[in-house]
Design an enzyme around this catalytic site. Structure first.
Site, PDB file in Angstrom:
ATOM      1  N   ARG B   8       0.667  -0.944   0.297  1.00  0.00           N
ATOM      2  CA  ARG B   8      -0.024   0.187  -0.217  1.00  0.00           C
ATOM      3  C   ARG B   8       1.139   1.348   0.211  1.00  0.00           C
ATOM      4  NH1 ARG B   8      -3.496  -0.669   4.729  1.00  0.00           N
ATOM      5  NH2 ARG B   8      -1.495  -1.250   5.591  1.00  0.00           N
ATOM      6  N   SER B  35      -7.283   2.799   5.283  1.00  0.00           N
ATOM      7  CA  SER B  35      -7.068   1.958   5.350  1.00  0.00           C
ATOM      8  C   SER B  35      -6.591   1.504   3.782  1.00  0.00           C
ATOM      9  CB  SER B  35      -8.101   0.565   5.031  1.00  0.00           C
ATOM     10  OG  SER B  35      -9.110   1.361   4.566  1.00  0.00           O
ATOM     11  N   GLU B  56     -20.138   0.698  -1.176  1.00  0.00           N
ATOM     12  CA  GLU B  56     -19.577   0.660  -2.501  1.00  0.00           C
ATOM     13  C   GLU B  56     -20.360   0.394  -3.282  1.00  0.00           C
ATOM     14  OE1 GLU B  56     -19.772  -1.035   1.224  1.00  0.00           O
ATOM     15  OE2 GLU B  56     -18.183  -0.176   1.829  1.00  0.00           O
ATOM     16  N   PHE B  81     -14.943  -6.052   0.061  1.00  0.00           N
ATOM     17  CA  PHE B  81     -16.312  -5.282   0.179  1.00  0.00           C
ATOM     18  C   PHE B  81     -16.565  -4.506  -1.065  1.00  0.00           C
ATOM     19  CE2 PHE B  81     -14.713  -4.542   4.737  1.00  0.00           C
ATOM     20  CZ  PHE B  81     -15.177  -5.460   5.021  1.00  0.00           C
ATOM     21  N   ARG B 165      -1.088  -6.274   1.804  1.00  0.00           N
ATOM     22  CA  ARG B 165      -1.249  -5.321   2.786  1.00  0.00           C
ATOM     23  C   ARG B 165      -0.574  -6.090   3.893  1.00  0.00           C
ATOM     24  NH1 ARG B 165      -5.116  -2.839   5.735  1.00  0.00           N
ATOM     25  NH2 ARG B 165      -4.630  -2.827   8.442  1.00  0.00           N
TER      26      ARG B 165
END
Lengths: 276, 313
Positions: B8, B35, B56, B81, B165
């Site tokens: 990220r 995030s 979303e 999501f 991540r």
């Protein structure tokens, strides 16, 4: 860019709407498929938009500064294609291939095949979020271009619409206009018997919109309403257009079974007679 | 021990650089500024970070609308999501409409370990791979993450990028250049092939070291693009090494392993083993403990390769 037919009078728009309805009935009859009830309820709205309101140009359908018309009720492709043909975006002869094998005129519109279509709709609850995106893009650009999105009323039972309605209110998108084709019927029954929507105007208002209700078959009223947007500064506008599903054809009007029935030859002749 | 990186960081650093040079680029997020590590982007370009809140379906639709308006939206949210909640929007508004939307699924696989299966994204590759006109890309390290992002910004059309991540080592050369649908051979070998993607690539390389110590020379392919798949590399591996192990941080149903198996079964049948999450909801555990549980470790991959060779012999 040129503002297409922006000078059309109410009488001219009414004549366009009659012609659109007639052609719409013909192509559904020829295809043996279609959603004639929801087509006819929206015909006056589309005729008014395309011939007197929208800043669009069939010679330059991708002009970046065009107004966006997004038809969230994709199943009413018959009225969309018929209007696009009347406005010069596609040839009238192409309508004879509505839903034919290999035709660009799919049962639900495809932007990659039909000039003037902005996004591929069909599953319900998709047009409004995309319309919020086009409205945000115009704001980022500092452009005066506007977005008009037509939703079915039953479609407002989809939660995705309310995500978009909330976001548009929060973002003060006064360049966004939603028109609700409030014919009161969904595929299987009346909206109010299925999952009630009223009071719709109060719901939009609670989400930060300015809402007005209009007779969706009164072209003078539609013209006045569309020309009055935004109804309030820094608020998106909602036009609740009270309509009759199947409007203009007596045996289709307000009949739930005509959601996607196809007229027989005799019924087609009668419909065309009534629409003269 | 090698330095480890959170992809990220490369994602946000590259996105800021791209946005600096191209004002069409915007970020669209679902309350996921933190995030997605886009705090610095938001500070730099406050108007170009569009936070739609926890919504979303709306996020993806807005992305499609922004693309219609000439923008290049990077639509970024937690992978489970973004993909699960907005799957129909991804299909209709992005892939079928052919809009220039870059879907960035953050923290995929079992990165959210202890938070449980609701937060694991181990179905995304299968769901998205089934959709036409949607490249599915899984960078394995920060070098590849940056290369893929630069390619994405320069390439018209929809795509999905899985942004990892959990810290990984660099597996690519600094001069790496991304090409859609082309696998990278990170280790050559003729005895067995291990095809991996994302977080599993470094483990596959470690497994190849373990196998080499025992005299087994494994080929290791980094299959960055899940769709379109590098069919030639798969057929070549099948023909030249005679057996294939696939490894992914994803269910074994329909992801990388499924994609490779489709090619192997139809073009060059050889024995295979598909490693991943074996069609279950993971129990509570850290991501590393879950990797161990499902054999997604260097030792687990090496063992699987040896069993496969034994069965294929």
């Amino acid at each position: 860019m040129n503002q297409l037919h922006v000078q059309a009078t109410a009488e001219e728009v009414r004549e366009r709407a009659r012609a659109i309805r007639r052609r719409n009935v013909e192509i559904v009859r020829a295809a043996g498929l279609g959603h004639i009830g929801g087509d006819l309820s929206a015909a006056d709205i589309l005729a008014t938009l395309y011939f007197a309101v929208l800043n669009v140009d069939p010679a330059h359908p991708d002009d970046p500064e065009r107004d966006r018309y997004i038809q969230s009720k994709g199943h009413a492709s018959g009225v969309l294609y018929t209007t696009l043909a009347a406005a010069g975006f596609i040839p009238d002869s192409l309508l004879d291939r509505y839903m034919a094998d290999g035709s660009p005129l799919n049962g639900h519109p495809d932007r990659n095949k039909v000039p003037g279509v902005e996004t591929n709709t069909g599953p319900l609850g998709h047009g409004l979020p995309v319309a919020v995106g086009t409205a945000i893009a115009a704001k980022l650009d500092g452009s005066p271009r506007r977005t008009f999105v037509l939703c079915g009323d039953g479609e407002l039972q989809e939660g995705s619409n309310w995500e978009a309605i909330m976001a548009a209110g929060h973002r003060d998108l006064d360049n966004l206009v939603v028109i609700v084709d409030r014919n009161g019927l969904q595929q299987g029954a009346r909206t109010e018997a299925t999952n009630a929507l009223d009071p719709l105007d109060a719901k939009f208002a609670a989400f930060g919109w300015a809402a007005r209700t209009v007779d969706g078959h009164d072209v003078d009223a539609l013209l006045a309403t569309f020309r009055a947007v935004p109804f309030e500064p820094r608020r998106p506008s909602c036009v609740i257009a009270n309509t009759i599903k199947g409007q203009g054809v007596s045996f289709i009007e307000d009949r739930v079974e005509w959601h996607h029935k196809v007229p027989s030859e005799a019924q087609t002749a009668q419909a065309l007679e009534e629409l003269t | 021990m090698s330095e480890r990186f959170d992809c990220r960081d490369a994602f946000q650093r590259t996105l800021i650089d791209l946005a600096t040079h191209d004002e069409r680029i915007v970020a669209v997020v679902n309350d996921s500024v933190g995030s997605s590590k886009l705090g610095a982007f938001e500070q730099r370009f406050p108007d170009r970070l569009i936070n739609v809140g926890i919504a979303e379906q709306n996020m993806v639709g807005i992305g499609a609308g922004l693309a219609n308006g000439g923008r290049i939206p990077f639509v970024s949210g937690a992978a489970p999501f973004l993909t699960g909640r907005a799957l129909e929007q991804i299909k209709a508004d992005v892939a079928y409409s052919n809009t220039n939307v870059k879907l960035c699924g953050q923290s995929p696989g079992m990165a959210y370990g202890e938070l449980g299966p609701t937060h694991h994204s181990i179905e995304d590759l299968a769901w998205l791979r089934a959709i036409a006109n949607l490249p599915v890309i899984v960078p394995a390290d920060p070098i590849e993450t940056e290369a893929v992002l630069r390619w994405a910004a320069a390439t018209e059309g929809p795509m999905f990028i899985r942004v990892g991540r959990i810290p990984v080592t660099a597996v690519n050369d600094p001069g790496y250049r991304f090409r859609l649908g082309v696998a990278t051979t990170l280790r050559d070998g003729a005895d067995v092939t291990v095809i991996a993607c994302g977080t599993m690539v470094e483990r596959a390389l470690e497994a190849a070291d373990l196998l080499a110590a025992g005299g087994v020379h494994a080929r290791v392919l980094n299959m960055t693009t899940i769709r379109p798949l590098d069919r030639d590399a798969v057929v070549k591996a099948a023909a030249e090494t005679g057996s294939i192990v696939t490894v992914e941080e994803h269910t074994v149903h329909g992801g990388l392993g499924g994609a490779v198996a489709e090619v192997v079964a139809t073009e060059c049948p050889v024995p295979m083993r598909l490693m991943g999450v074996p069609g279950v909801f993971a129990p509570t555990g850290s991501v590393e403990s879950l990797f161990r549980r499902f054999g997604l470790t260097a030792a687990g991959i090496a063992e699987s390769a040896l069993l496969l060779r034994k069965a294929a012999a």
